[in-house]
Design an enzyme around this catalytic site. Sequence first.
Site, PDB file in Angstrom:
ATOM      1  N   ARG A   1      55.554 -65.884  22.400  1.00  0.00           N
ATOM      2  CA  ARG A   1      54.577 -64.531  22.064  1.00  0.00           C
ATOM      3  C   ARG A   1      54.855 -64.219  20.335  1.00  0.00           C
ATOM      4  O   ARG A   1      53.953 -63.771  20.007  1.00  0.00           O
ATOM      5  CB  ARG A   1      55.046 -63.639  22.864  1.00  0.00           C
ATOM      6  CG  ARG A   1      54.569 -62.168  22.854  1.00  0.00           C
ATOM      7  CD  ARG A   1      55.179 -61.120  23.752  1.00  0.00           C
ATOM      8  NE  ARG A   1      54.633 -61.552  24.985  1.00  0.00           N
ATOM      9  CZ  ARG A   1      53.327 -60.995  25.680  1.00  0.00           C
ATOM     10  NH1 ARG A   1      52.695 -60.162  25.050  1.00  0.00           N
ATOM     11  NH2 ARG A   1      53.372 -61.210  26.830  1.00  0.00           N
TER      12      ARG A   1
ATOM     13  N   TYR B   1      57.794 -74.165  30.884  1.00  0.00           N
ATOM     14  CA  TYR B   1      56.881 -75.167  30.062  1.00  0.00           C
ATOM     15  C   TYR B   1      57.686 -75.194  28.691  1.00  0.00           C
ATOM     16  O   TYR B   1      58.674 -74.239  28.337  1.00  0.00           O
ATOM     17  CB  TYR B   1      55.505 -74.521  29.806  1.00  0.00           C
ATOM     18  CG  TYR B   1      55.408 -73.078  29.618  1.00  0.00           C
ATOM     19  CD1 TYR B   1      55.418 -72.481  28.282  1.00  0.00           C
ATOM     20  CD2 TYR B   1      55.004 -72.351  30.666  1.00  0.00           C
ATOM     21  CE1 TYR B   1      55.287 -71.376  27.973  1.00  0.00           C
ATOM     22  CE2 TYR B   1      54.793 -71.215  30.463  1.00  0.00           C
ATOM     23  CZ  TYR B   1      54.937 -70.477  28.973  1.00  0.00           C
ATOM     24  OH  TYR B   1      54.519 -69.157  28.872  1.00  0.00           O
TER      25      TYR B   1
ATOM     26  N   ASP C   1      46.236 -53.470  27.014  1.00  0.00           N
ATOM     27  CA  ASP C   1      47.034 -52.882  28.156  1.00  0.00           C
ATOM     28  C   ASP C   1      46.721 -51.571  28.251  1.00  0.00           C
ATOM     29  O   ASP C   1      46.827 -50.928  29.418  1.00  0.00           O
ATOM     30  CB  ASP C   1      48.339 -53.205  28.209  1.00  0.00           C
ATOM     31  CG  ASP C   1      48.824 -54.413  28.502  1.00  0.00           C
ATOM     32  OD1 ASP C   1      47.835 -55.347  29.006  1.00  0.00           O
ATOM     33  OD2 ASP C   1      50.233 -54.985  28.458  1.00  0.00           O
TER      34      ASP C   1
ATOM     35  N   GLU D   1      51.788 -48.621  13.902  1.00  0.00           N
ATOM     36  CA  GLU D   1      53.102 -49.100  14.758  1.00  0.00           C
ATOM     37  C   GLU D   1      54.407 -48.120  14.665  1.00  0.00           C
ATOM     38  O   GLU D   1      54.841 -47.625  13.587  1.00  0.00           O
ATOM     39  CB  GLU D   1      53.269 -50.590  14.194  1.00  0.00           C
ATOM     40  CG  GLU D   1      54.767 -50.806  14.935  1.00  0.00           C
ATOM     41  CD  GLU D   1      54.493 -51.264  16.287  1.00  0.00           C
ATOM     42  OE1 GLU D   1      55.670 -50.975  17.078  1.00  0.00           O
ATOM     43  OE2 GLU D   1      53.667 -51.317  17.035  1.00  0.00           O
ATOM     44  N   GLN D   2      54.808 -47.761  15.865  1.00  0.00           N
ATOM     45  CA  GLN D   2      55.727 -46.639  16.145  1.00  0.00           C
ATOM     46  C   GLN D   2      57.351 -47.379  15.801  1.00  0.00           C
ATOM     47  O   GLN D   2      58.066 -46.732  15.255  1.00  0.00           O
ATOM     48  CB  GLN D   2      56.057 -46.456  17.492  1.00  0.00           C
ATOM     49  CG  GLN D   2      56.266 -47.516  18.492  1.00  0.00           C
ATOM     50  CD  GLN D   2      56.466 -46.865  19.894  1.00  0.00           C
ATOM     51  OE1 GLN D   2      55.973 -45.576  20.112  1.00  0.00           O
ATOM     52  NE2 GLN D   2      56.530 -47.509  20.964  1.00  0.00           N
TER      53      GLN D   2
END
Length: 438
Positions: A113, A220, A297, A40-41
Amino acid sequence: MTTSTTSANPVDVLIVGGGIGGLSAAFALAREGLRVRVLEQAREFGEVGAGLQIAPNCTRILHDYGLLEEARRLGVLPKSMVMRDAVDGSELTRLDLVDLERTYGFPYMVIHRSDLHGIFLRACRRAGVDLVTDARVSGYENTASGARALLADGRADEARIVIAADGLHSGARRLLAEDEPVSSSYVAYRAAIPIEQAGRDVDLSEVSVHVGPRCHFVHYGLRGGEMLNQVAVFQSPKALAGEENWGTPDELDNAFAETCPDVQAGIPLMWRDRWWRMFDRDPIMTWVDGNIALLGDAAHPPLQYMAQGAIMAIEDGWVLAKHVAARRDENGAIDWQGALAAYEAVRPEHCRRVLTTARAWGELWHLDGVARLQRNTLLRARDTYDYSFTEWIYGPTALTPEEEPPMFSPIPLDSVDVADLIGGAEASPTPAAHSLDA
């Protein structure tokens, strides 16, 4: 070039990118007994953003992983999804999400998220995944025995397989395609706020979507109803004019000036110090270069209209892990080329369908004039319990091309009589309109 490795501990799989896609794939492969490292950067693992919708095709996988109950505790299970017209506020169509769970066997959930990311991060730690931060990858190479990720500081890390889960601007994608992100000219503003700051009564038993001319608004509940998540999306005139500074707060206010009171009440609550320009990429059907594979992605960044971006990434890792497990011999050796080939045989086509449908869905949401009235007529004609448009997406994730269900049949807008609409009465659609992709 002289390089040194980042770790003396060898791994089977090296994953570049510690977002939801990278961590979920790491956990899926670690469950199969593989040694996995994630690069992970950032200086620490974390997620930015606000809410996510996770449909039954994802909660099914969370159940398989033993993570669904944890997600239930952190998320919200709404009872319905309602689409309304953003101009007049009238209801167009709805999904009964309680019945949807009965139909597909797993719930439709909304969750922050960062909460979903945290679920996978904790699962990876329990599974013994090697989690490395401050590791910015600048390139990829195949080797005689596997592949390596080249780091910006001159080091390298190697494994039998490298999975690039490095997002929209993936460096590994350049090995496979000479393409660039595609701007939609739309921008999203978000807000995840304590419910008491909403300033109005909000029905948190539903996911609400207002669709309007060149804009839409979603809200929501999150975290057991303690928070309200809002998303306001609109087409930027500055983007269409080619200006660099586009999607600004003045454009937000202008875009929603003619919407109904329910929508306008939410606009002042949006975060105004940041916004998300909406890009995707054209679908590509080749995701594997030797021992390097794309995931999430990096392979298929979508526009958000199908609410399947994070889900597709989670599905990618689940499918790959299933094919790895199916291609391990009695001595534990894995036919990696066979596993990667099987992964590439099924996932690109599914994700191509989602990407192209998301683009079309965005166009449908944002219609104006007579086309808007035609759309509204067709959506109102849909039966609440008609799932013909969801079978291809909410059912079990396909492991082979043969398991991929057929697509829905879209209903043309011109099946609604324009003369009746102009005359002031909404026409009765043809019978086929009841299977509209809603």
